[in-house]
Enzyme design. Structure first.
Site, PDB file in Angstrom:
ATOM      1  N   LYS A 187       0.826  -1.215   0.000  1.00  0.00           N
ATOM      2  CA  LYS A 187       0.000   0.000   0.000  1.00  0.00           C
ATOM      3  C   LYS A 187       0.856   1.260   0.000  1.00  0.00           C
ATOM      4  O   LYS A 187       0.582   2.210  -0.730  1.00  0.00           O
ATOM      5  CB  LYS A 187      -0.959  -0.022   1.205  1.00  0.00           C
ATOM      6  N   GLY A 245      -5.150   8.287   5.441  1.00  0.00           N
ATOM      7  CA  GLY A 245      -4.217   9.222   6.059  1.00  0.00           C
ATOM      8  C   GLY A 245      -2.977   9.429   5.218  1.00  0.00           C
ATOM      9  O   GLY A 245      -2.425  10.530   5.160  1.00  0.00           O
ATOM     10  N   ARG A 280      -8.540  12.202  12.803  1.00  0.00           N
ATOM     11  CA  ARG A 280      -7.101  11.981  12.946  1.00  0.00           C
ATOM     12  C   ARG A 280      -6.339  13.304  12.906  1.00  0.00           C
ATOM     13  O   ARG A 280      -6.723  14.242  12.216  1.00  0.00           O
ATOM     14  CB  ARG A 280      -6.605  11.022  11.862  1.00  0.00           C
ATOM     15  N   SER A 304       6.866   9.220  12.367  1.00  0.00           N
ATOM     16  CA  SER A 304       5.821   9.160  11.347  1.00  0.00           C
ATOM     17  C   SER A 304       6.431   9.284   9.963  1.00  0.00           C
ATOM     18  O   SER A 304       6.943  10.349   9.592  1.00  0.00           O
ATOM     19  CB  SER A 304       4.788  10.277  11.557  1.00  0.00           C
ATOM     20  N   GLN A 336       4.695   9.341   7.366  1.00  0.00           N
ATOM     21  CA  GLN A 336       3.810  10.222   6.604  1.00  0.00           C
ATOM     22  C   GLN A 336       4.229  11.682   6.750  1.00  0.00           C
ATOM     23  O   GLN A 336       4.273  12.424   5.764  1.00  0.00           O
ATOM     24  CB  GLN A 336       2.364  10.028   7.057  1.00  0.00           C
ATOM     25  N   ASP A 385       1.927  -1.040  11.967  1.00  0.00           N
ATOM     26  CA  ASP A 385       0.664  -1.481  11.366  1.00  0.00           C
ATOM     27  C   ASP A 385       0.365  -2.951  11.625  1.00  0.00           C
ATOM     28  O   ASP A 385      -0.774  -3.393  11.451  1.00  0.00           O
ATOM     29  CB  ASP A 385       0.680  -1.220   9.859  1.00  0.00           C
TER      30      ASP A 385
END
Length: 430
Positions: free
Chosen positions: A20, A92, A120, A166, A168, A312
């Protein structure tokens, strides 16, 4: 959805869906690069489809013939102001990484998402982008969706220490840094998944990574590439655990991505005494075949730098721990609270309702192993969290009598549309 799986053991070979994280990034890099990007084995889950639709709304031509996806990139400066707000769905990753790209574009865009995504935190990504010169306004002081980004064509490079582990947030700053004036420095306290850094190089970009320090010069131009997406280790994790805890099981998972920033679950399995073989390693593609079989397991401790490398996978690792002898302690994982759900509370509630002994803590769980699971008295609701849904489905393999009512099972479409087909294939029934 009713789950009643009388498995006599899972057997077979399986190729799990594409990773992903890499699927998202292949679309993003292809969209901001110049020239054609061809993507093989992409994950066609709901989150990645959100990314595709967002870039189409920004003017990028993206074709999908059912086999490969072709992105006709014209360079980041050619992205166009969207005609309406961008729907991020439940993703996200789409939201935070796209924010970094939008920060350097001279127009305004609004991002919104579903109920879960709207809860979030987005301030963690808004803060560094605002420091670089973007204007960002969210729904609350903490910055939550819907969020409007007014980009700047004159972003400034910054030195930034990530306050949370993070990938992200790190990636958002990297995407913004590509458009900034000067050299941006990002420092991680704990190393997180490195797909953005590696794919930036693949697309012809320049980046220097030294331990936990990342340097990104601005004003970069990228070129389209051909990308083959390996299988997602986060999806493979459910079958790895199933193969270890269901009696008489033996599974082979092909072409699973084994980027070293994502392989924490393999180390945990080995620490717990699981029978795991890593075969056919491809050092260039960072993929391998993984083989597991039913094992006697023992508890372990999971903490520190290991956490970002398996964040995850912690829901399914919690299930694994319920079947190990002794105690498993998970700590330093407070980030679980701000995933699609509060995964500390939701995992504990779901598995405890099936007879597990899990004590939630502020930053993890204490799991007493060796517990026999049974069907819960009430339905279990995924609360829209795909990983909770798959965890419960694997737990159902351990229930001898009765059935589990799984509500909102459609959440699994987020990352693994063929999950129940694969479960039926490996277990022989569903």
């Amino acid at each position: 959805m009713k789950l009643k799986i009388n498995s006599q053991g899972l057997k077979g070979r399986l190729k799990v869906p594409g990773d992903k994280s890499i699927s998202h990034r292949s679309i993003m890099f292809g969209s901001i690069a110049k020239g054609k990007t061809i993507i093989h084995d992409i994950l066609r889950g709901e989150d990645v489809l959100s990314t595709i639709e967002a870039f189409r709304a920004l003017g990028v031509e993206i074709e999908d013939d059912g086999q490969v996806i072709t992105v006709h990139g014209q360079g980041i400066s050619k992205l166009k102001e969207p005609e309406k707000a961008l729907d991020m769905g439940n993703s996200g990753t789409s939201t935070r990484l796209l924010s970094g790209i939008l920060a350097g574009l001279p127009f305004e865009a609004t991002l919104f998402g579903d109920d879960s995504l709207s809860k979030r935190p987005m301030d963690r990504v808004a803060t560094p982008l605002q420091m670089m010169g973007a204007e960002i306004v969210g729904q609350t002081d903490k910055v939550k969706l819907p969020m409007t980004i007014k980009g700047s064509a004159h972003l400034k490079a910054i030195d930034y220490i990530l306050p949370v582990a993070s990938a992200q947030v790190k990636s958002a700053v990297i995407f913004a840094a590509l458009q900034a004036e000067g050299l941006t420095k990002v420092v991680e306290k704990e190393k997180t998944r490195s797909h953005t850094e590696e794919m930036l190089v693949q697309f012809g970009g320049e980046i220097t990574v030294s331990d936990k320090t990342i340097l990104v010069p601005g004003g970069q131009k990228l070129l389209g590439q051909e990308v083959t997406v390996p299988g997602d280790i986060s999806s493979a994790a459910f079958w790895l655990v199933a193969g270890l805890v269901v009696e008489n099981s033996g599974l082979i998972l092909e072409n699973v991505g084994i980027n070293e920033t994502r392989t924490g679950i393999l180390e945990v399995i080995q620490a717990m005494g699981g029978q795991l073989e890593i075969l056919e390693q491809d050092e260039v593609a960072k993929a391998a075949t993984l083989k597991v079989k039913a094992s006697q397991l023992k508890g372990t401790e999971i903490s520190g730098d290991l956490i970002p490398r398996l964040i995850d996978e912690l829901p399914i690792i919690a299930l694994l721990a319920t079947q190990a002898e002794g105690k498993t302690i998970i700590r330093d994982a407070a980030e679980l609270k701000v995933k699609e759900t509060d995964r500390i509370a939701v995992v504990a509630d779901a598995l405890n309702s099936m007879g597990a002994n899990i004590e939630p803590t502020d930053d993890g769980m204490i799991i007493q192993g060796g517990t026999k699971l049974h069907a819960p008295e009430n339905a279990i609701n995924t609360l829209g969290d795909h990983r909770i849904g798959m965890m419960v489905a694997i737990a159902a393999l351990l229930v001898e009598n009765g059935e589990i009512e799984l509500e909102r099972a459609e959440a699994i479409q987020t990352s693994y549309p063929s999950f129940f087909d694969d479960l039926e294939k490996l277990s022989g029934n569903l």
